[in-house]
Write a protein that holds these residues in place. Structure first.
Motif, PDB file in Angstrom:
ATOM      1  N   PRO A   1       0.805  -1.229   0.000  1.00 59.25           N
ATOM      2  CA  PRO A   1       0.000   0.000   0.000  1.00 59.25           C
ATOM      3  C   PRO A   1       0.835   1.275   0.000  1.00 59.25           C
ATOM      4  CG  PRO A   1      -0.815  -1.581   1.617  1.00 59.25           C
ATOM      5  CD  PRO A   1       0.499  -2.103   1.131  1.00 59.25           C
ATOM      6  N   ARG A   2       1.932   1.283   0.733  1.00 60.35           N
ATOM      7  CA  ARG A   2       2.724   2.504   0.825  1.00 60.35           C
ATOM      8  C   ARG A   2       3.337   2.866  -0.525  1.00 60.35           C
ATOM      9  NH1 ARG A   2       6.883   2.028   5.509  1.00 60.35           N
ATOM     10  NH2 ARG A   2       7.060   4.266   5.091  1.00 60.35           N
ATOM     11  N   VAL A   3       3.775   1.849  -1.269  1.00 60.16           N
ATOM     12  CA  VAL A   3       4.349   2.108  -2.590  1.00 60.16           C
ATOM     13  C   VAL A   3       3.276   2.626  -3.533  1.00 60.16           C
ATOM     14  CG1 VAL A   3       5.576   1.085  -4.535  1.00 60.16           C
ATOM     15  CG2 VAL A   3       6.122   0.363  -2.200  1.00 60.16           C
ATOM     16  N   ALA A   4       2.085   2.009  -3.501  1.00 61.73           N
ATOM     17  CA  ALA A   4       0.992   2.450  -4.369  1.00 61.73           C
ATOM     18  C   ALA A   4       0.578   3.880  -4.046  1.00 61.73           C
ATOM     19  CB  ALA A   4      -0.201   1.504  -4.222  1.00 61.73           C
ATOM     20  N   ALA A   5       0.486   4.220  -2.742  1.00 60.43           N
ATOM     21  CA  ALA A   5       0.117   5.576  -2.348  1.00 60.43           C
ATOM     22  C   ALA A   5       1.152   6.585  -2.805  1.00 60.43           C
ATOM     23  CB  ALA A   5      -0.071   5.643  -0.839  1.00 60.43           C
ATOM     24  N   LEU A   6       2.427   6.209  -2.696  1.00 59.00           N
ATOM     25  CA  LEU A   6       3.491   7.118  -3.135  1.00 59.00           C
ATOM     26  C   LEU A   6       3.371   7.401  -4.628  1.00 59.00           C
ATOM     27  CD1 LEU A   6       6.318   8.548  -2.703  1.00 59.00           C
ATOM     28  CD2 LEU A   6       7.288   6.368  -3.444  1.00 59.00           C
ATOM     29  N   LEU A   7       3.208   6.347  -5.425  1.00 56.95           N
ATOM     30  CA  LEU A   7       3.150   6.532  -6.876  1.00 56.95           C
ATOM     31  C   LEU A   7       1.925   7.346  -7.287  1.00 56.95           C
ATOM     32  CD1 LEU A   7       4.303   2.992  -8.053  1.00 56.95           C
ATOM     33  CD2 LEU A   7       5.640   5.099  -7.965  1.00 56.95           C
ATOM     34  N   ALA A   8       0.787   7.116  -6.631  1.00 54.26           N
ATOM     35  CA  ALA A   8      -0.416   7.896  -6.944  1.00 54.26           C
ATOM     36  C   ALA A   8      -0.193   9.374  -6.653  1.00 54.26           C
ATOM     37  CB  ALA A   8      -1.604   7.366  -6.149  1.00 54.26           C
ATOM     38  N   GLY A   9       0.442   9.645  -5.519  1.00 52.93           N
ATOM     39  CA  GLY A   9       0.715  11.035  -5.179  1.00 52.93           C
ATOM     40  C   GLY A   9       1.691  11.683  -6.141  1.00 52.93           C
ATOM     41  N   LYS A  10       2.718  10.937  -6.565  1.00 55.42           N
ATOM     42  CA  LYS A  10       3.704  11.512  -7.486  1.00 55.42           C
ATOM     43  C   LYS A  10       3.104  11.750  -8.877  1.00 55.42           C
ATOM     44  CE  LYS A  10       7.074  11.691  -4.579  1.00 55.42           C
ATOM     45  NZ  LYS A  10       7.561  13.018  -4.096  1.00 55.42           N
TER      46      LYS A  10
ATOM     47  N   ILE B   1      12.057   9.975  -8.046  1.00 54.84           N
ATOM     48  CA  ILE B   1      11.012  10.683  -8.809  1.00 54.84           C
ATOM     49  C   ILE B   1      11.094  12.184  -8.536  1.00 54.84           C
ATOM     50  CG2 ILE B   1       8.524  10.949  -9.106  1.00 54.84           C
ATOM     51  CD1 ILE B   1       8.250   7.963  -8.447  1.00 54.84           C
ATOM     52  N   GLU B   2      11.279  12.555  -7.250  1.00 56.57           N
ATOM     53  CA  GLU B   2      11.320  13.978  -6.919  1.00 56.57           C
ATOM     54  C   GLU B   2      12.516  14.655  -7.582  1.00 56.57           C
ATOM     55  OE1 GLU B   2       9.395  17.144  -5.586  1.00 56.57           O
ATOM     56  OE2 GLU B   2       8.701  15.072  -5.284  1.00 56.57           O
ATOM     57  N   ASN B   3      13.663  13.985  -7.619  1.00 52.13           N
ATOM     58  CA  ASN B   3      14.838  14.553  -8.290  1.00 52.13           C
ATOM     59  C   ASN B   3      14.591  14.697  -9.788  1.00 52.13           C
ATOM     60  OD1 ASN B   3      16.236  14.748  -5.915  1.00 52.13           O
ATOM     61  ND2 ASN B   3      17.418  12.863  -6.213  1.00 52.13           N
ATOM     62  N   ALA B   4      13.901  13.694 -10.401  1.00 53.37           N
ATOM     63  CA  ALA B   4      13.593  13.779 -11.835  1.00 53.37           C
ATOM     64  C   ALA B   4      12.653  14.947 -12.119  1.00 53.37           C
ATOM     65  CB  ALA B   4      12.983  12.464 -12.312  1.00 53.37           C
ATOM     66  N   LEU B   5      11.622  15.120 -11.306  1.00 57.52           N
ATOM     67  CA  LEU B   5      10.713  16.246 -11.494  1.00 57.52           C
ATOM     68  C   LEU B   5      11.446  17.579 -11.322  1.00 57.52           C
ATOM     69  CD1 LEU B   5       7.563  14.956  -9.528  1.00 57.52           C
ATOM     70  CD2 LEU B   5       7.962  14.921 -12.008  1.00 57.52           C
ATOM     71  N   ASP B   6      12.350  17.617 -10.387  1.00 65.21           N
ATOM     72  CA  ASP B   6      13.103  18.846 -10.150  1.00 65.21           C
ATOM     73  C   ASP B   6      14.010  19.167 -11.334  1.00 65.21           C
ATOM     74  OD1 ASP B   6      13.982  21.067  -8.791  1.00 65.21           O
ATOM     75  OD2 ASP B   6      15.505  19.990  -7.664  1.00 65.21           O
ATOM     76  N   VAL B   7      14.649  18.131 -11.913  1.00 63.68           N
ATOM     77  CA  VAL B   7      15.559  18.350 -13.040  1.00 63.68           C
ATOM     78  C   VAL B   7      14.798  18.770 -14.292  1.00 63.68           C
ATOM     79  CG1 VAL B   7      17.122  17.157 -14.628  1.00 63.68           C
ATOM     80  CG2 VAL B   7      17.380  16.838 -12.171  1.00 63.68           C
ATOM     81  N   LEU B   8      13.645  18.139 -14.565  1.00 63.67           N
ATOM     82  CA  LEU B   8      12.891  18.434 -15.791  1.00 63.67           C
ATOM     83  C   LEU B   8      12.251  19.824 -15.770  1.00 63.67           C
ATOM     84  CD1 LEU B   8      11.196  14.971 -16.357  1.00 63.67           C
ATOM     85  CD2 LEU B   8      13.174  15.931 -17.549  1.00 63.67           C
ATOM     86  N   ASP B   9      11.855  20.284 -14.605  1.00 65.39           N
ATOM     87  CA  ASP B   9      11.357  21.654 -14.447  1.00 65.39           C
ATOM     88  C   ASP B   9      10.217  21.965 -15.428  1.00 65.39           C
ATOM     89  OD1 ASP B   9      11.128  24.155 -13.363  1.00 65.39           O
ATOM     90  OD2 ASP B   9      12.784  25.014 -14.538  1.00 65.39           O
TER      91      ASP B   9
END
Length: 528
Positions: free
Chosen positions: A378-387, A425-433
């Motif tokens: 569940p924790r992995v699924a919740a993380l991916l949904a939020g991202k 994922i957060e680092n990828a989102l930050d890099v892509l801007d």
């Protein structure tokens, strides 16, 4: 180990200065009594032996180095003449008594006192002491005496006794002590001065604390450490455990301190961070603990650690709630935007466009549900949904492979995977801007669980290792997230990696199969 909390508070006694002075003076007096007493006795014996040798030589000179035998043998000399000669020789030799008897028994003598004459000459004028030598006390004064039979030529000339005063043992000891008094006073003065200087030095070193204050602080330290539920210990400059509370001793399997750290926790001994670290995962005795390290100004380090599973269980509800709230907020914001678009199309009479937007949203939701259908954690699924929702906000395309699969995990394994995916994922989102694409793929293989996060951003500089603390392109004070990911994953037996594949930057995490609780796939049986 610190004193237990139940120990009574120490009573205040003498001050440190008085303790030092008493100890030093007592020790000095004992040493002086031992050495001084031996020295005095040795000196007294030596001086008495020296006086004895001197008196022997003087007696030898009077009895054999003078004409005493000839005077005693001279039949023409009267008693007065013999007395005069004996007086002269006694005074020249410094003797106290000189008495002689010729072969006819006639006496001639000279003595300092009548008592001295009575001690060596009988009432009838005969010698009390025959041939020989010794020490005789007269009126409390010791005298060395020597008596011999004198010979002149080949004939016996008579007998003579000579006596010399020698210092008594009491007078020798007094003289020796008078000579030692200045030295003794000088040594005592030096001891007092050194005690005062040592007290000044210890006072500065001990922060002006008395022994009772130090003992009280030790008791308070033990009481404080006993109330801390986490494991706490102090390491000195050499890396040895010097202070530890009961949870730390139990976790390290230590009976007492000090103890070398490398023998009980080699991972921490090899690490030795030079700066403050918070909640760093490290293996200890087959489990993972979170370590806080604080370097101390005077040298050494303060280390506090707690079991990661316990910390994960305590923080799991708060963490999951926060992620759920973040996901709901992102989805609500996105749905709000979609609803405004739909409402706008309806107001404009463009119902077909409104239906298209609704269909797109339904397709996206169905695609997300399908992508998350194989993720049983569940924790992995919740993380991916939020991202996914956050990526939509940032206008970045985030896709999850429909074949992604995650079996149920233990709290520590789930935390390691969630931490790794979240950072990647957060680092990828930050890099892509706001311009680019992120792809997530998670699955099982014969070696375990493998997860990859790839983005089409600029990639990692060739001279930079993102899994090393402090190495980052984000500026000073950053670059600890991926280093923490690496430590956490390695602590559960996994590995992290990154590489460049064409125009994609790929970050991956591998967890071993046996740590997941998933039985390995049996090898197929080959028919003969």
């Amino acid at each position: 180990m610190t004193r237990p909390a139940s120990s009574p508070a120490p009573r205040r006694g003498r001050s440190l200065r008085s303790e030092l002075m008493l100890w030093q003076l007592g020790t000095l007096l004992l040493v002086m009594l031992a050495l001084g007493g031996g020295t005095v006795l040795f000196t007294e014996r030596y001086l008495r032996a020296q006086f004895f040798d001197i008196r022997q030589s003087q007696a030898e000179g009077v009895l054999h180095g003078s004409d005493l035998p000839l005077v005693l043998q001279d039949t023409g000399a009267d008693e007065s003449t013999r007395d005069d000669w004996l007086t002269l020789w006694r005074e020249q030799a410094g003797a106290a008594l000189l008495a002689g008897w010729n072969e006819r028994g006639e006496l001639s003598f000279d003595a300092l006192t009548p008592e001295l004459a009575q001690a060596f000459i009988g009432e009838r004028g005969q010698p009390i002491f025959a041939d020989g030598e010794g020490i005789k006390a007269v009126g409390g004064q010791p005298y060395y005496w020597r008596g011999e039979t004198l010979v002149a030529g080949q004939h016996e000339a008579g007998r003579a006794v000579v006596a010399f005063s020698v210092p008594s043992r009491t007078s020798l000891l007094r003289a020796i002590l008078r000579q030692h008094v200045p030295l003794t006073l000088g040594v005592l003065t030096l001891a007092l001065l050194s005690s005062w200087l040592l007290w000044r030095l210890l006072r500065r070193t001990l922060l002006d604390l008395e022994p009772a204050d130090i003992a009280a602080l030790t008791v308070r330290q033990g009481q404080l450490l006993s109330t801390v539920p986490d494991a706490v210990m102090l390491l000195d400059e050499s890396g040895a455990v010097t202070v530890a509370n009961a949870p730390a001793l139990s976790a390290l399997n230590l009976a007492q301190v000090p103890a070398p750290l490398h023998g009980v926790w080699p991972e921490l001994a090899r690490w030795q961070p030079q700066e403050e670290v918070r909640r760093w995962p490290l293996p200890l005795g087959g489990r993972v603990v979170l370590v806080n390290v604080t370097p101390l100004a005077g040298g050494g380090r303060l280390v506090a650690f707690t079991d990661r599973e316990e910390a994960t269980r305590l923080a799991e509800q708060l963490t999951d709630t926060r992620r759920f709230v973040d996901a709901v907020r992102a989805r609500a914001h996105e749905y709000g935007n979609r609803l405004h678009i739909i409402a706008g199309f309806l107001q404009l009479g463009q119902s077909s466009e409104a239906l298209r937007v609704i269909q797109e949203e339904l397709d996206a939701e169905a695609g997300l549900n399908q992508a998350l259908s194989g993720i049983a954690e569940p924790r992995v699924a919740a993380l991916l949904a939020g991202k996914v929702a956050r990526a939509h906000e940032l206008r970045v395309a985030l896709s999850i492979s429909p074949e992604s699969e995650v079996p149920p995990l233990t709290p520590v394994q789930s935390d390691a995977l969630v931490t790794a995916l979240g950072n990647y994922i957060e680092n990828a989102l930050d890099v892509l801007d706001g311009a680019g694409e992120v792809r997530v793929d998670i699955g099982l293989d014969p070696d375990g669980l493998s997860a990859e996060v790839r983005d089409n951003g600029p990639g990692v500089p060739a001279n930079l290792n993102p899994f090393t603390a402090g190495q980052t392109t984000k500026g000073r004070g950053r670059g600890h997230g991926l280093a923490g990911v690496a430590a956490l994953v390695q602590a559960v037996g996994g590995e992290v990696w990154h590489e460049r594949q064409g125009g994609w930057t790929v970050f991956g995490v591998n967890l071993p199969l046996d740590s997941l609780g998933v039985p390995p796939t049996p090898a197929p049986i080959m028919e003969p």
